[in-house]
Motif scaffolding. Structure first.
Motif, PDB file in Angstrom:
ATOM      1  N   GLU A 158     -14.716   7.521   7.521  1.00 19.31           N
ATOM      2  CA  GLU A 158     -14.362   8.550   8.491  1.00 19.31           C
ATOM      3  C   GLU A 158     -13.013   9.167   8.146  1.00 19.31           C
ATOM      4  OE1 GLU A 158     -13.692   9.131  13.337  1.00 19.31           O
ATOM      5  OE2 GLU A 158     -14.608   7.300  12.531  1.00 19.31           O
ATOM      6  N   ARG A 159     -12.095   8.326   7.654  1.00 23.07           N
ATOM      7  CA  ARG A 159     -10.764   8.830   7.305  1.00 23.07           C
ATOM      8  C   ARG A 159     -10.230   8.049   6.111  1.00 23.07           C
ATOM      9  NH1 ARG A 159      -6.274  11.097  10.184  1.00 23.07           N
ATOM     10  NH2 ARG A 159      -4.676  11.501   8.592  1.00 23.07           N
ATOM     11  N   TYR A 160      -9.757   8.767   5.113  1.00 24.48           N
ATOM     12  CA  TYR A 160      -9.105   8.171   3.954  1.00 24.48           C
ATOM     13  C   TYR A 160      -7.622   8.472   4.041  1.00 24.48           C
ATOM     14  CZ  TYR A 160      -7.478   7.756  -0.894  1.00 24.48           C
ATOM     15  OH  TYR A 160      -6.767   7.438  -2.039  1.00 24.48           O
ATOM     16  N   LEU A 161      -6.803   7.444   3.939  1.00 23.14           N
ATOM     17  CA  LEU A 161      -5.358   7.620   3.934  1.00 23.14           C
ATOM     18  C   LEU A 161      -4.831   7.213   2.559  1.00 23.14           C
ATOM     19  CD1 LEU A 161      -6.162   6.594   7.034  1.00 23.14           C
ATOM     20  CD2 LEU A 161      -3.712   6.907   7.341  1.00 23.14           C
ATOM     21  N   SER A 162      -4.154   8.111   1.917  1.00 22.93           N
ATOM     22  CA  SER A 162      -3.636   7.871   0.578  1.00 22.93           C
ATOM     23  C   SER A 162      -2.541   6.812   0.595  1.00 22.93           C
ATOM     24  CB  SER A 162      -3.073   9.165  -0.009  1.00 22.93           C
ATOM     25  OG  SER A 162      -1.898   9.549   0.704  1.00 22.93           O
ATOM     26  N   LEU A 163      -2.170   6.348  -0.574  1.00 17.86           N
ATOM     27  CA  LEU A 163      -1.093   5.368  -0.692  1.00 17.86           C
ATOM     28  C   LEU A 163       0.173   5.882  -0.011  1.00 17.86           C
ATOM     29  CD1 LEU A 163      -0.181   3.426  -3.935  1.00 17.86           C
ATOM     30  CD2 LEU A 163       1.592   4.549  -2.605  1.00 17.86           C
ATOM     31  N   ALA A 164       0.488   7.129  -0.217  1.00 13.04           N
ATOM     32  CA  ALA A 164       1.694   7.697   0.401  1.00 13.04           C
ATOM     33  C   ALA A 164       1.595   7.697   1.921  1.00 13.04           C
ATOM     34  CB  ALA A 164       1.933   9.109  -0.120  1.00 13.04           C
ATOM     35  N   GLU A 165       0.392   7.950   2.454  1.00 15.18           N
ATOM     36  CA  GLU A 165       0.210   8.014   3.908  1.00 15.18           C
ATOM     37  C   GLU A 165       0.274   6.638   4.570  1.00 15.18           C
ATOM     38  OE1 GLU A 165      -2.756  11.539   5.081  1.00 15.18           O
ATOM     39  OE2 GLU A 165      -3.539  10.298   3.443  1.00 15.18           O
ATOM     40  N   THR A 166      -0.062   5.582   3.833  1.00 16.25           N
ATOM     41  CA  THR A 166      -0.061   4.242   4.434  1.00 16.25           C
ATOM     42  C   THR A 166       1.272   3.514   4.262  1.00 16.25           C
ATOM     43  OG1 THR A 166      -0.899   3.163   2.416  1.00 16.25           O
ATOM     44  CG2 THR A 166      -2.527   3.995   3.991  1.00 16.25           C
ATOM     45  N   THR A 167       2.160   4.055   3.439  1.00 19.74           N
ATOM     46  CA  THR A 167       3.430   3.386   3.169  1.00 19.74           C
ATOM     47  C   THR A 167       4.366   3.488   4.373  1.00 19.74           C
ATOM     48  OG1 THR A 167       3.267   3.797   0.794  1.00 19.74           O
ATOM     49  CG2 THR A 167       5.468   3.344   1.674  1.00 19.74           C
TER      50      THR A 167
ATOM     51  N   HIS B  35      -9.532   2.826  -7.291  1.00 18.72           N
ATOM     52  CA  HIS B  35      -8.465   2.334  -6.417  1.00 18.72           C
ATOM     53  C   HIS B  35      -7.151   2.300  -7.180  1.00 18.72           C
ATOM     54  CE1 HIS B  35      -7.254   0.380  -2.655  1.00 18.72           C
ATOM     55  NE2 HIS B  35      -6.574  -0.509  -3.348  1.00 18.72           N
ATOM     56  N   GLU B  36      -6.062   2.488  -6.445  1.00 14.64           N
ATOM     57  CA  GLU B  36      -4.732   2.387  -7.039  1.00 14.64           C
ATOM     58  C   GLU B  36      -3.822   1.648  -6.068  1.00 14.64           C
ATOM     59  OE1 GLU B  36      -2.572   6.060  -7.372  1.00 14.64           O
ATOM     60  OE2 GLU B  36      -3.572   6.932  -5.629  1.00 14.64           O
ATOM     61  N   ALA B  37      -2.834   0.954  -6.606  1.00 16.07           N
ATOM     62  CA  ALA B  37      -1.914   0.197  -5.765  1.00 16.07           C
ATOM     63  C   ALA B  37      -0.623  -0.053  -6.530  1.00 16.07           C
ATOM     64  CB  ALA B  37      -2.544  -1.134  -5.353  1.00 16.07           C
ATOM     65  N   THR B  38       0.454  -0.265  -5.761  1.00 16.57           N
ATOM     66  CA  THR B  38       1.766  -0.567  -6.336  1.00 16.57           C
ATOM     67  C   THR B  38       2.387  -1.711  -5.557  1.00 16.57           C
ATOM     68  OG1 THR B  38       2.127   1.738  -6.994  1.00 16.57           O
ATOM     69  CG2 THR B  38       4.071   0.331  -6.835  1.00 16.57           C
ATOM     70  N   MET B  39       2.975  -2.674  -6.256  1.00 17.10           N
ATOM     71  CA  MET B  39       3.662  -3.780  -5.602  1.00 17.10           C
ATOM     72  C   MET B  39       5.123  -3.389  -5.399  1.00 17.10           C
ATOM     73  SD  MET B  39       3.658  -6.689  -4.143  1.00 17.10           S
ATOM     74  CE  MET B  39       2.014  -7.326  -4.517  1.00 17.10           C
ATOM     75  N   ARG B  40       5.511  -3.146  -4.139  1.00 17.57           N
ATOM     76  CA  ARG B  40       6.875  -2.717  -3.840  1.00 17.57           C
ATOM     77  C   ARG B  40       7.848  -3.861  -4.110  1.00 17.57           C
ATOM     78  NH1 ARG B  40       7.663   0.307   1.751  1.00 17.57           N
ATOM     79  NH2 ARG B  40       7.082  -1.733   2.606  1.00 17.57           N
ATOM     80  N   ALA B  41       8.849  -3.590  -4.921  1.00 20.59           N
ATOM     81  CA  ALA B  41       9.807  -4.628  -5.316  1.00 20.59           C
ATOM     82  C   ALA B  41      10.697  -5.062  -4.158  1.00 20.59           C
ATOM     83  CB  ALA B  41      10.653  -4.137  -6.484  1.00 20.59           C
ATOM     84  N   ASP B  42      10.977  -4.150  -3.230  1.00 24.48           N
ATOM     85  CA  ASP B  42      11.930  -4.438  -2.153  1.00 24.48           C
ATOM     86  C   ASP B  42      11.498  -5.588  -1.257  1.00 24.48           C
ATOM     87  OD1 ASP B  42      13.459  -2.384  -3.107  1.00 24.48           O
ATOM     88  OD2 ASP B  42      12.884  -0.951  -1.552  1.00 24.48           O
ATOM     89  N   ASP B  43      10.182  -5.691  -1.013  1.00 26.89           N
ATOM     90  CA  ASP B  43       9.690  -6.705  -0.065  1.00 26.89           C
ATOM     91  C   ASP B  43       8.443  -7.437  -0.528  1.00 26.89           C
ATOM     92  OD1 ASP B  43       8.045  -4.501   0.102  1.00 26.89           O
ATOM     93  OD2 ASP B  43       7.937  -4.468   2.291  1.00 26.89           O
ATOM     94  N   HIS B  44       7.925  -7.082  -1.699  1.00 27.69           N
ATOM     95  CA  HIS B  44       6.714  -7.697  -2.251  1.00 27.69           C
ATOM     96  C   HIS B  44       5.495  -7.414  -1.378  1.00 27.69           C
ATOM     97  CE1 HIS B  44       9.199 -10.799  -4.793  1.00 27.69           C
ATOM     98  NE2 HIS B  44       9.518  -9.531  -5.044  1.00 27.69           N
ATOM     99  N   GLN B  45       5.459  -6.201  -0.822  1.00 32.74           N
ATOM    100  CA  GLN B  45       4.312  -5.716  -0.061  1.00 32.74           C
ATOM    101  C   GLN B  45       3.525  -4.753  -0.941  1.00 32.74           C
ATOM    102  OE1 GLN B  45       2.841  -5.936   3.324  1.00 32.74           O
ATOM    103  NE2 GLN B  45       1.347  -4.805   2.111  1.00 32.74           N
ATOM    104  N   LEU B  46       2.215  -5.006  -1.088  1.00 33.30           N
ATOM    105  CA  LEU B  46       1.384  -4.091  -1.854  1.00 33.30           C
ATOM    106  C   LEU B  46       1.178  -2.798  -1.068  1.00 33.30           C
ATOM    107  CD1 LEU B  46      -0.267  -4.108  -4.583  1.00 33.30           C
ATOM    108  CD2 LEU B  46      -2.284  -4.369  -3.119  1.00 33.30           C
ATOM    109  N   LEU B  47       1.357  -1.684  -1.740  1.00 30.46           N
ATOM    110  CA  LEU B  47       1.119  -0.365  -1.161  1.00 30.46           C
ATOM    111  C   LEU B  47      -0.175   0.169  -1.755  1.00 30.46           C
ATOM    112  CD1 LEU B  47       4.761   1.045  -1.529  1.00 30.46           C
ATOM    113  CD2 LEU B  47       3.784  -0.222   0.397  1.00 30.46           C
ATOM    114  N   GLN B  48      -1.088   0.603  -0.884  1.00 28.60           N
ATOM    115  CA  GLN B  48      -2.396   1.051  -1.361  1.00 28.60           C
ATOM    116  C   GLN B  48      -3.057   1.945  -0.321  1.00 28.60           C
ATOM    117  OE1 GLN B  48      -5.100  -2.337  -1.701  1.00 28.60           O
ATOM    118  NE2 GLN B  48      -4.049  -3.387  -0.035  1.00 28.60           N
TER     119      GLN B  48
END
Length: 422
Positions: free
Chosen positions: A402-411, A360-373
Motif C-alpha cells: 500500500e505504501r513504500y517508504l524509501s531509506l531516506a523516508e524511514t531514517t 533491497h538496499e540498506a546501510t548500517m549507521r555507524a553512530d548507533d549501529h541501527q540498520l537504515l532501510q
C-alpha cells in the motif's frame, strides 16, 4: 528438523565444495525462545538463519587469509526469559562463540547488551558481537546503545512512523485503540503511537490504551469486548507470535469491525486466524514481503522467495525474514573486510557498511549501529481475487504493498552517545 541436523547439513554442503585445508568453523550462537508460547517465532528465525548460512557455505564459506571457513549455527532455548538468556550467554562464551544472535524480546536484548558489554570488558581476548534481528525498542540504539550491538530491524519508532504515514491519509480512521504486550517494547510502542498520531492526525481520538501480560493470555475475548465498547474503528498493535494470532482470532470471532495496523500481522498464523474479515482491513509493516516483486522489472524478489519455499515447502514454515539473510551477509562481508573474526575489528568493518541486492538496499549507521532501510506497509488481500500472487502460510491470503517508504523516508535521528573501545 533439529538445529543439530541443520548444522550438519550446512557443514556437509560446505565439505562438498572442497578446500585446501580444514578451516575452523565460525560459530554463530542464537539465544531464543524455542519452546513455550512463542516457539513458532523462534523456529521461524532458525529456518531463516540456517538457510542464509547454507547459502554462504554453498558459495565457499567465509574467506579469510588462512582459508575458507564454514559458518555453523548453535542454538540455546532461553524459554523467553531474561535470566535464562544470560545463562545461555555464559554457555556460548564457554564454547568460544564470537557472534550472538537474538531478537524476539527487547527485554532480553537489553540484558544481552549489558551482559556482552561486561563480558568484553572482563575478557578482551575473547570479545563477542551481538547481532539483533528483531528486538525493536528504540532505546537499544539510543540511550542503551553499545559498540558491541548491531540492530538489523527497523526500530519501533521507524515502524510506527511508516504505519502512521498511512493512517495520516486514512480518512476512515477517527477512533484508535492501542493494545500491546506489557514490557519495554509494548510500552514504547504505545508512547510512540500517541506522539506520532498527535503530530500527524491531531483529530484522532485515542479510545483505549491497553497493555496485557506477554505470552500469558489464552483468550483475548474480554479485550476485544473493550475495544468494541470503546467505539474504535482502528486498532494499532505491536503484538507478535501467539499473542497476535490469538488477538486477531478473538477479533474475528467477536465480530470486531475495525482496521488493524500491525507490526507483524502478515505471518505466524495471523492471516489464517482472521481470514476473510482481514481483507482490506489488516495492515503490516516490514522491510520486505513476498509480493514486493509485483511490478518490479527484476525477478530478484520472487527468486529469493521461491528459493526459501523450495528449501522449506511446508505451508506452516512459510515465514520469510529478509533482514535475517541480510544480517548474515553483512556479517560475512565485515569479517572478510576485517580479515579476522575478532569482534572489535568486525564491528568497525560493519560500521557504514552497505547492502544491496536486486530488490533491497540498506546501510548500517555507524553512530548507533541501527540498520537504515526501506519499509513497506502492506494490506491483506485474497489470492483468489487476483490482486496478489503469493499467499502466507497456505492461508489463501497474502499482502499487497500500500505504501513504500524509501531509506531516506524511514531514517530517524538517534540520541546515541556510543563509547568505543580503545
Amino acid at each position: 528438523m533439529s538445529p543439530v541436523k541443520q548444522a550438519l547439513i550446512s557443514l556437509l554442503a560446505f565439505a562438498t565444495i572442497g578446500t585446501s585445508h580444514a578451516a575452523a568453523p565460525i560459530k554463530l550462537g542464537m539465544i531464543e525462545g524455542l519452546s513455550g508460547p512463542f516457539a513458532n517465532a523462534g523456529s521461524a528465525v532458525v529456518r531463516n538463519i540456517q538457510l542464509a548460512i547454507e547459502n554462504v557455505n554453498a558459495r565457499g564459506g567465509v574467506k579469510l587469509p588462512d582459508g575458507a571457513h564454514p559458518l555453523v549455527l548453535t542454538t540455546y532455548d532461553n524459554k523467553q526469559g531474561v535470566e535464562e538468556s544470560l545463562i545461555g550467554l555464559r554457555q556460548m562464551a564457554d564454547q568460544h562463540v564470537g557472534f550472538i544472535l537474538q531478537g524476539n524480546s527487547s527485554a532480553v536484548a537489553a540484558a544481552l547488551i549489558d551482559g556482552i558489554d561486561k563480558h568484553n570488558q572482563r575478557t578482551p581476548g575473547q570479545r563477542m558481537l551481538f547481532l539483533n534481528y528483531s528486538a525493536v525498542d528504540p532505546a537499544l540504539t539510543n540511550d542503551k546503545c553499545s559498540f558491541w550491538h548491531f540492530r538489523f530491524d527497523a526500530n519501533a519508532d521507524m515502524r510506527m512512523h511508516a504505519l502512521t504515514e498511512v493512517i495520516k491519509g486514512d480518512t476512515g480512521a477517527k477512533r484508535v485503540y492501542l493494545i500491546g504486550q506489557d514490557y519495554s517494547f509494548g510500552q514504547q510502542l504505545a508512547r510512540s503511537a500517541r506522539a506520532q498520531l498527535a503530530k500527524k492526525r491531531p483529530d484522532i481520538v485515542i479510545t483505549g490504551d491497553e497493555l496485557h501480560p506477554i505470552g500469558k493470555i489464552k483468550d483475548f475475548t474480554p479485550y476485544i469486548a473493550k475495544i468494541k465498547a470503546s467505539g474504535a474503528d482502528t486498532v494499532i498493535t505491536g503484538n507478535w507470535g501467539n499473542d497476535l494470532t490469538l488477538l486477531v482470532k478473538a477479533a474475528k470471532e467477536g465480530g470486531l469491525n475495525a482496521k488493524f495496523y500491525t507490526f507483524y500481522g502478515n505471518g505466524l498464523g495471523a492471516p489464517a486466524a482472521i481470514g476473510e474479515a482481514g481483507v482490506g482491513r489488516v495492515r503490516a509493516v516490514a522491510e520486505w514481503h513476498p509480493n514486493t516483486g509485483q511490478g518490479m522489472k527484476t525477478s530478484a524478489s520472487d527468486d529469493f522467495y521461491r528459493a526459501f519455499r523450495k528449501r522449506y515447502p511446508a505451508p506452516e514454515d512459510d515465514y520469510v525474514h529478509l533482514r535475517m539473510h541480510l544480517m548474515v551477509d553483512m556479517l560475512v562481508s565485515a569479517i572478510e573486510k576485517a580479515k579476522t573474526t575478532e569482534a572489535a575489528a568486525v564491528a568497525k568493518a560493519m560500521e557504514g557498511a552497505r547492502f544491496r541486492n536486486g530488490f533491497h538496499e540498506a546501510t548500517m549507521r555507524a553512530d548507533d549501529h541501527q540498520l537504515l532501510q526501506p519499509l513497506y506497509v502492506s494490506t491483506m488481500r485474497k489470492v483468489a481475487d487476483g490482486s496478489v500472487r503469493f499467499d502466507n502460510e497456505g492461508s489463501g491470503y497474502g499482502f499487497k504493498t500500500e505504501r513504500y517508504l524509501s531509506l531516506a523516508e524511514t531514517t530517524l535521528p538517534t540520541s546515541c552517545r556510543m563509547r568505543r573501545p580503545d
